[in-house]
Design a protein around this motif. Structure first.
Motif, short mmCIF file in Angstrom:
data_model
loop_
_atom_site.label_atom_id
_atom_site.label_comp_id
_atom_site.label_asym_id
_atom_site.label_seq_id
_atom_site.Cartn_x
_atom_site.Cartn_y
_atom_site.Cartn_z
N LEU A 5 0.83 -1.20 0.00
CA LEU A 5 0.00 0.00 0.00
C LEU A 5 0.87 1.26 0.00
CD1 LEU A 5 -2.73 1.44 0.18
CD2 LEU A 5 -2.63 1.14 2.67
N ILE A 6 1.92 1.26 0.82
CA ILE A 6 2.83 2.41 0.86
C ILE A 6 3.49 2.60 -0.51
CG2 ILE A 6 5.01 3.26 1.84
CD1 ILE A 6 4.12 1.91 4.49
N ALA A 7 3.94 1.52 -1.11
CA ALA A 7 4.58 1.60 -2.42
C ALA A 7 3.60 2.12 -3.47
CB ALA A 7 5.12 0.24 -2.83
N LEU A 49 -0.69 8.12 3.87
CA LEU A 49 0.71 7.85 4.17
C LEU A 49 1.10 8.39 5.54
CD1 LEU A 49 2.42 8.47 0.71
CD2 LEU A 49 2.45 6.34 2.01
N LEU A 50 0.59 9.56 5.89
CA LEU A 50 0.86 10.13 7.22
C LEU A 50 0.29 9.24 8.32
CD1 LEU A 50 0.27 13.91 6.48
CD2 LEU A 50 2.39 12.90 7.37
N GLU A 51 -0.88 8.67 8.08
CA GLU A 51 -1.47 7.76 9.06
C GLU A 51 -0.65 6.49 9.20
OE1 GLU A 51 -5.49 7.24 7.72
OE2 GLU A 51 -6.09 9.23 8.42
N LEU A 52 -0.15 5.98 8.10
CA LEU A 52 0.69 4.78 8.15
C LEU A 52 2.03 5.08 8.83
CD1 LEU A 52 -0.04 3.35 4.60
CD2 LEU A 52 -0.61 2.25 6.77
N ALA A 53 2.50 6.32 8.74
CA ALA A 53 3.76 6.70 9.37
C ALA A 53 3.60 6.92 10.88
CB ALA A 53 4.30 7.98 8.73
N PHE A 63 7.83 -1.11 11.81
CA PHE A 63 8.40 -1.30 10.47
C PHE A 63 7.61 -0.50 9.43
CE2 PHE A 63 8.68 -3.48 6.38
CZ PHE A 63 10.05 -3.44 6.17
N THR A 64 6.28 -0.61 9.50
CA THR A 64 5.43 0.14 8.57
C THR A 64 5.63 1.64 8.75
OG1 THR A 64 3.79 -1.62 8.51
CG2 THR A 64 3.04 0.57 7.88
N LEU A 70 10.07 7.17 5.60
CA LEU A 70 11.09 7.30 4.55
C LEU A 70 10.46 7.55 3.17
CD1 LEU A 70 13.57 4.55 5.75
CD2 LEU A 70 13.85 7.03 5.89
N SER A 71 9.30 6.96 2.93
CA SER A 71 8.59 7.21 1.67
C SER A 71 8.13 8.66 1.59
CB SER A 71 7.38 6.28 1.54
OG SER A 71 7.81 4.95 1.44
N LEU A 72 7.59 9.17 2.70
CA LEU A 72 7.17 10.58 2.73
C LEU A 72 8.36 11.51 2.55
CD1 LEU A 72 4.51 10.34 5.56
CD2 LEU A 72 4.09 11.26 3.26
N LEU A 73 9.49 11.15 3.14
CA LEU A 73 10.71 11.95 2.96
C LEU A 73 11.05 12.06 1.48
CD1 LEU A 73 13.32 13.36 3.92
CD2 LEU A 73 14.32 11.08 4.14
#
Length: 156
Positions: A5-7, A49-53, A63-64, A70-73
């Protein structure tokens, strides 16, 4: 599943950053409604993505959270403009402007809002994870990831 999902969300934002902050109602096909799936469609890709972070919102999955941070970065480093964003004043907002200008203002406002939420998330994650018990305890891996993300943003 969360990694996928993040990807998927990250790739989607990279392809078209202008859709990152809009809600995705009905974007994806699929049968019957699961509550979580419906909620995901009603939030923007960046909000998701912010919620997953956020470890507190993703079921305490570090881990998620690290992967999402890092994905948001990477996303913010890619989509933040090189110029300084200045929000329009109330007087400027009351003047009639071109549709394209209004669209740009809305995008920049959403970008700043989400970026600010990201920075606050990184700060809170560091505060929660540094020296959990005593001063001798090392910071958590998630906390270190947050500080490294902040450092990378400062370098950019």
């Amino acid at each position: 599943e969360r990694c996928d999902l993040i990807a998927e969300l990250s790739e989607s934002v990279m392809i078209d950053p202008t859709t990152a902050f809009t809600t995705a109602k009905g974007d994806e096909g699929g049968g019957g409604g699961g509550g979580e799936e419906d909620d995901a469609r009603e939030t923007s890709k960046m909000r998701r993505l912010l919620e997953l972070a956020n470890e507190l919102k993703n079921g305490h999955d570090q881990f998620t959270a690290r992967l999402a941070i890092l994905s948001l970065l990477a996303l913010f480093q890619d989509i933040l403009p090189s110029y300084r964003i200045r929000l329009p004043t109330q007087a400027e907002m009351s003047v009639r402007v071109a549709k394209e200008t209004k669209k740009l203002w809305d995008y920049e406002r959403a970008l700043l809002t989400h970026y600010q939420q990201y920075l606050k998330l990184l700060e809170r994650t560091w505060e929660r994870g540094k020296g959990l018990g005593s001063k001798d305890d090392p910071p958590s891996a998630l906390a270190v990831t947050s500080v490294l993300a902040l450092c990378e943003l400062l370098k950019a």
